[in-house]
Design a protein around this motif. Sequence first.
Motif, mmCIF file in Angstrom:
data_model
loop_
_atom_site.group_PDB
_atom_site.id
_atom_site.type_symbol
_atom_site.label_atom_id
_atom_site.label_comp_id
_atom_site.label_asym_id
_atom_site.label_seq_id
_atom_site.Cartn_x
_atom_site.Cartn_y
_atom_site.Cartn_z
ATOM 1 N N VAL A 150 13.609 49.470 79.146
ATOM 2 C CA VAL A 150 14.384 50.271 80.082
ATOM 3 C C VAL A 150 15.814 49.743 80.070
ATOM 4 O O VAL A 150 16.050 48.545 80.226
ATOM 5 N N LEU A 151 16.762 50.632 79.848
ATOM 6 C CA LEU A 151 18.173 50.272 79.832
ATOM 7 C C LEU A 151 18.834 50.872 81.063
ATOM 8 O O LEU A 151 18.721 52.066 81.319
ATOM 9 N N THR A 152 19.524 50.014 81.824
ATOM 10 C CA THR A 152 20.174 50.478 83.046
ATOM 11 C C THR A 152 21.665 50.161 82.993
ATOM 12 O O THR A 152 22.114 49.328 82.200
ATOM 13 N N ALA A 153 22.418 50.808 83.866
ATOM 14 C CA ALA A 153 23.879 50.746 83.777
ATOM 15 C C ALA A 153 24.418 49.332 83.949
ATOM 16 O O ALA A 153 25.234 48.872 83.147
ATOM 17 N N SER A 154 24.007 48.610 84.984
ATOM 18 C CA SER A 154 24.561 47.270 85.206
ATOM 19 C C SER A 154 24.156 46.325 84.085
ATOM 20 O O SER A 154 24.977 45.535 83.593
ATOM 21 N N GLN A 155 22.922 46.395 83.659
ATOM 22 C CA GLN A 155 22.416 45.550 82.567
ATOM 23 C C GLN A 155 23.182 45.805 81.269
ATOM 24 O O GLN A 155 23.667 44.883 80.603
ATOM 25 N N VAL A 156 23.318 47.082 80.923
ATOM 26 C CA VAL A 156 23.991 47.462 79.678
ATOM 27 C C VAL A 156 25.480 47.132 79.724
ATOM 28 O O VAL A 156 26.077 46.736 78.712
ATOM 29 N N THR A 157 26.099 47.264 80.888
ATOM 30 C CA THR A 157 27.526 46.975 81.017
ATOM 31 C C THR A 157 27.819 45.514 80.693
ATOM 32 O O THR A 157 28.753 45.210 79.934
ATOM 33 N N VAL A 158 27.034 44.605 81.243
ATOM 34 C CA VAL A 158 27.245 43.182 80.965
ATOM 35 C C VAL A 158 26.911 42.872 79.513
ATOM 36 O O VAL A 158 27.638 42.122 78.842
ATOM 37 N N TRP A 159 25.846 43.454 79.002
ATOM 38 C CA TRP A 159 25.490 43.234 77.593
ATOM 39 C C TRP A 159 26.620 43.692 76.673
ATOM 40 O O TRP A 159 26.928 43.033 75.683
ATOM 41 N N GLU A 160 27.241 44.821 77.009
ATOM 42 C CA GLU A 160 28.338 45.332 76.186
ATOM 43 C C GLU A 160 29.521 44.366 76.184
ATOM 44 O O GLU A 160 30.168 44.155 75.153
ATOM 45 N N GLY A 161 29.814 43.781 77.342
ATOM 46 C CA GLY A 161 30.875 42.775 77.389
ATOM 47 C C GLY A 161 30.557 41.576 76.521
ATOM 48 O O GLY A 161 31.433 41.053 75.814
ATOM 49 N N LEU A 162 29.305 41.140 76.536
ATOM 50 C CA LEU A 162 28.884 40.030 75.676
ATOM 51 C C LEU A 162 28.964 40.415 74.201
ATOM 52 O O LEU A 162 29.360 39.603 73.361
ATOM 53 N N ARG A 163 28.585 41.651 73.894
ATOM 54 C CA ARG A 163 28.653 42.107 72.499
ATOM 55 C C ARG A 163 30.091 42.037 71.987
ATOM 56 O O ARG A 163 30.344 41.584 70.866
ATOM 57 N N LEU A 164 31.035 42.479 72.819
ATOM 58 C CA LEU A 164 32.440 42.428 72.420
ATOM 59 C C LEU A 164 32.912 40.999 72.205
ATOM 60 O O LEU A 164 33.795 40.749 71.385
ATOM 61 N N ALA A 165 32.326 40.064 72.959
ATOM 62 C CA ALA A 165 32.681 38.649 72.827
ATOM 63 C C ALA A 165 31.867 37.954 71.741
ATOM 64 O O ALA A 165 31.987 36.729 71.556
ATOM 65 N N ASP A 166 31.032 38.730 71.033
ATOM 66 C CA ASP A 166 30.176 38.196 69.975
ATOM 67 C C ASP A 166 29.224 37.135 70.519
ATOM 68 O O ASP A 166 29.009 36.100 69.892
ATOM 69 N N ARG A 167 28.664 37.386 71.695
ATOM 70 C CA ARG A 167 27.679 36.509 72.305
ATOM 71 C C ARG A 167 26.349 37.232 72.422
ATOM 72 O O ARG A 167 26.293 38.399 72.796
ATOM 73 N N ARG A 168 25.276 36.549 72.110
ATOM 74 C CA ARG A 168 23.930 37.059 72.352
ATOM 75 C C ARG A 168 23.228 36.038 73.233
ATOM 76 O O ARG A 168 23.187 34.856 72.898
ATOM 77 N N VAL A 169 22.696 36.486 74.354
ATOM 78 C CA VAL A 169 22.093 35.592 75.333
ATOM 79 C C VAL A 169 20.626 35.956 75.518
ATOM 80 O O VAL A 169 20.287 37.130 75.675
ATOM 81 N N ASN A 170 19.767 34.951 75.492
ATOM 82 C CA ASN A 170 18.342 35.160 75.704
ATOM 83 C C ASN A 170 18.040 35.016 77.195
ATOM 84 O O ASN A 170 18.083 33.926 77.750
ATOM 85 N N ALA A 171 17.765 36.139 77.850
ATOM 86 C CA ALA A 171 17.486 36.142 79.285
ATOM 87 C C ALA A 171 16.436 37.215 79.570
ATOM 88 O O ALA A 171 16.753 38.306 80.036
ATOM 89 N N PRO A 172 15.167 36.934 79.278
ATOM 90 C CA PRO A 172 14.116 37.953 79.373
ATOM 91 C C PRO A 172 13.969 38.578 80.751
ATOM 92 O O PRO A 172 13.475 39.710 80.866
ATOM 93 N N THR A 173 14.392 37.888 81.812
ATOM 94 C CA THR A 173 14.308 38.486 83.143
ATOM 95 C C THR A 173 15.223 39.698 83.279
ATOM 96 O O THR A 173 15.083 40.475 84.222
ATOM 97 N N LEU A 174 16.155 39.843 82.334
ATOM 98 C CA LEU A 174 17.047 41.001 82.327
ATOM 99 C C LEU A 174 16.545 42.101 81.396
ATOM 100 O O LEU A 174 17.287 43.010 81.033
#
Length: 242
Positions: free
Chosen positions: A206-230
């Motif tokens: 399930v992809l939601t707006a707040s989750q995807v927004t932060v992920w997109e910011g990380l993508r732009l910063a070339d960061r991948r974060v492992n946080a399964p609770t998200l």
Amino acid sequence: MTALGLLYPGHFAEDDYPRIEQLLGSDIRVDLVHTGAGEDTHRVAAPREPGSAELLAEGVEALRLAGVETVVWAGTGGFTHGWDGAQEQVRTLARLAGMPASATSFGFVHAAREMGVRRVAVGTAWPEDVTGPFADFLRAGGLEVTGLRSSGAASPAEVAAWDEEDVLTLARAADASDAQAVLLPDTALHTAAHLGLLENALSKPVLTASQVTVWEGLRLADRRVNAPTLGSLFTREPLVQA
């Protein structure tokens, strides 16, 4: 430390972002600046107003002073301009900010591609005449929309008051058997606390707006974060096979 900048229209579900920041870990900072929200309504034209260059410019300087590395407009409404218009909006934001920029609407497309998702179901709190253009935007990004559900809520303020059961009801109503993921794109919707429940209930990402927004910011910063609770989006494993 990776610092992400978000421009958030109004005051609805902004408390999702400190929760997400906490779950990401101590080396991620999420700085949020409020922009004008425009009308508190779900008219077709209303989502365009908060994303005007004038309103975005008001928040950019504060984010620059905070030392962020990327900026994302945390409003899905750019899709109402169509794919090309939304791209121009992001280019304008990047010029204003002087750094990589994106928007929540593009975050959904990029996140789905990252996960190998092609077929999606969409559930929104918007009326049908707003939901339809979002589905068209996703199709322009190469996704197939196999399910579409509009709840027709009157305003973002109404949606911000929804509880866990309301969000789950929307997700279940939107889901389609052939969809590889369910998208909940309204940025006024509180979802950060419900991602585990949603994915367990639907047995799919399930992809939601707040989750995807932060992920997109990380993508732009070339960061991948492992946080399964998200949710599945924040795992490092391959997720969905076509």
